[in-house]
Scaffold this active site. Structure first.
Site, PDB file in Angstrom:
ATOM      1  CG  LEU A 143      -1.872   1.193   1.354  1.00  0.00           C
ATOM      2  CD1 LEU A 143      -2.864   1.220   0.204  1.00  0.00           C
ATOM      3  CD2 LEU A 143      -2.588   1.156   2.699  1.00  0.00           C
ATOM      4  CG  ASP A 144      -0.611   4.662   0.101  1.00  0.00           C
ATOM      5  OD1 ASP A 144      -1.221   4.665  -0.985  1.00  0.00           O
ATOM      6  OD2 ASP A 144      -1.167   4.896   1.196  1.00  0.00           O
ATOM      7  CD  GLU A 145       5.750   0.422   1.617  1.00  0.00           C
ATOM      8  OE1 GLU A 145       6.447  -0.485   1.125  1.00  0.00           O
ATOM      9  OE2 GLU A 145       5.567   0.562   2.836  1.00  0.00           O
TER      10      GLU A 145
END
Length: 290
Positions: free
Chosen positions: A229-231
């Site tokens: 997530l979000d990486e």
């Protein structure tokens, strides 16, 4: 007759004479180079190139034969490559939930001819933004989701995108976490906008947490979606200075403007074949203006 422009994205281990080998190959194949951009990561000894070519009008281009000859060169130099002939516009699907500013901005840019693509559909887990899609004449698909129906809902959307030959998916504040299975169906083809300057304030409510932290800069990040997530690889970011007088509401308002600018640039970078993904990094070549 409009000349055919071919774009190559190339990455390989850095090695002596690699530019000469590549440009000589294209010369022999009858291409004229209209732009060539290179980047060498000296620490990791990797070479990246974006090269734009126009075919000699006297040369009949057989894509299968041409790509076969390039594949032999690529094998010799351990080249990973991608080619685009510019023969069709990318088909784009926009995924949204409640928040409208990114959707409005993308559809307006598309209507004004500022996004080189075909926006094929808007998909949402809510009905709130259907009037926006209707206003711009874009098909709207309502696919509600709960924790219990997530697998079935994603399967329907995957089938919908496959049936419509979607090339790029834009998560314009689609506030659902996509499953690993969904993401693996569209590797490096899902762009997400996160309303903070990653890696700060990952996950939910970043403006609230930014306010609580008393930050002096807020931002937005457009990145490729991955199972982490979000990486995923960061494509574009933007920031704006704020002060101790900022409220959560004012941070959201300022942030919305940053988001639209950052997301639109990231989408255009993808559509214009300006990005090479290398591990968890995105190498983004600047616009050449040709």
């Amino acid at each position: 007759m409009k000349p055919q422009i071919v774009t190559f994205l190339i990455k390989c281990p850095d090695q002596k004479g690699i530019i000469a080998k590549l440009t000589s190959f294209f010369y022999v194949e009858g291409f004229n180079i209209i732009s060539s951009q290179q980047y060498t990561n000296s620490e990791e000894k990797k070479f990246f190139m974006r090269i734009r070519l126009v075919a000699d009008s006297s040369v009949g281009l057989s894509k299968i034969e041409f790509e076969g000859r390039f594949a032999k060169l690529a094998e010799l130099y351990n080249i990973t490559w991608k080619i685009d002939y510019g023969s069709k516009k990318h088909k784009v699907a926009i995924m949204v939930s409640h928040t409208s500013h990114n959707l409005y901005d993308l559809l307006h840019r598309h209507k004004e001819g500022k996004l080189n693509c075909e926006v094929s559909m808007v998909v949402s887990n809510h009905l709130k933004l259907k009037p926006v899609a209707d206003m711009f004449g874009i098909p709207f698909y309502h696919e509600p989701v709960t924790k219990e129906t997530k697998t079935q809902q994603e399967k329907k959307i995957i089938e919908l995108f496959g049936k419509n030959e979607i090339d790029l998916i834009v998560m314009a504040r689609y506030m659902q976490i996509l499953s690993e299975d969904f993401i693996n169906h569209f590797p490096e083809r899902i762009i997400n906008i996160h309303h903070s300057f990653l890696p700060a304030f990952q996950g939910a409510n970043p403006y609230k947490r930014a306010y609580e932290r008393g930050v002096k800069l807020i931002g937005a990040t457009a990145h490729y979606a991955t199972q982490d997530l979000d990486e995923g690889p960061i494509i574009e970011q933007g920031v704006e200075r704020v002060s101790h007088e900022s409220t959560v509401s004012s941070l959201k308002s300022i942030g919305a403007e940053i988001e639209t600018f950052v997301l639109a640039r990231a989408v255009n970078f993808h559509l214009n074949d300006q990005i090479i993904v290398d591990g968890n990094k995105a190498i983004v070549f600047p616009e050449t203006g040709e």
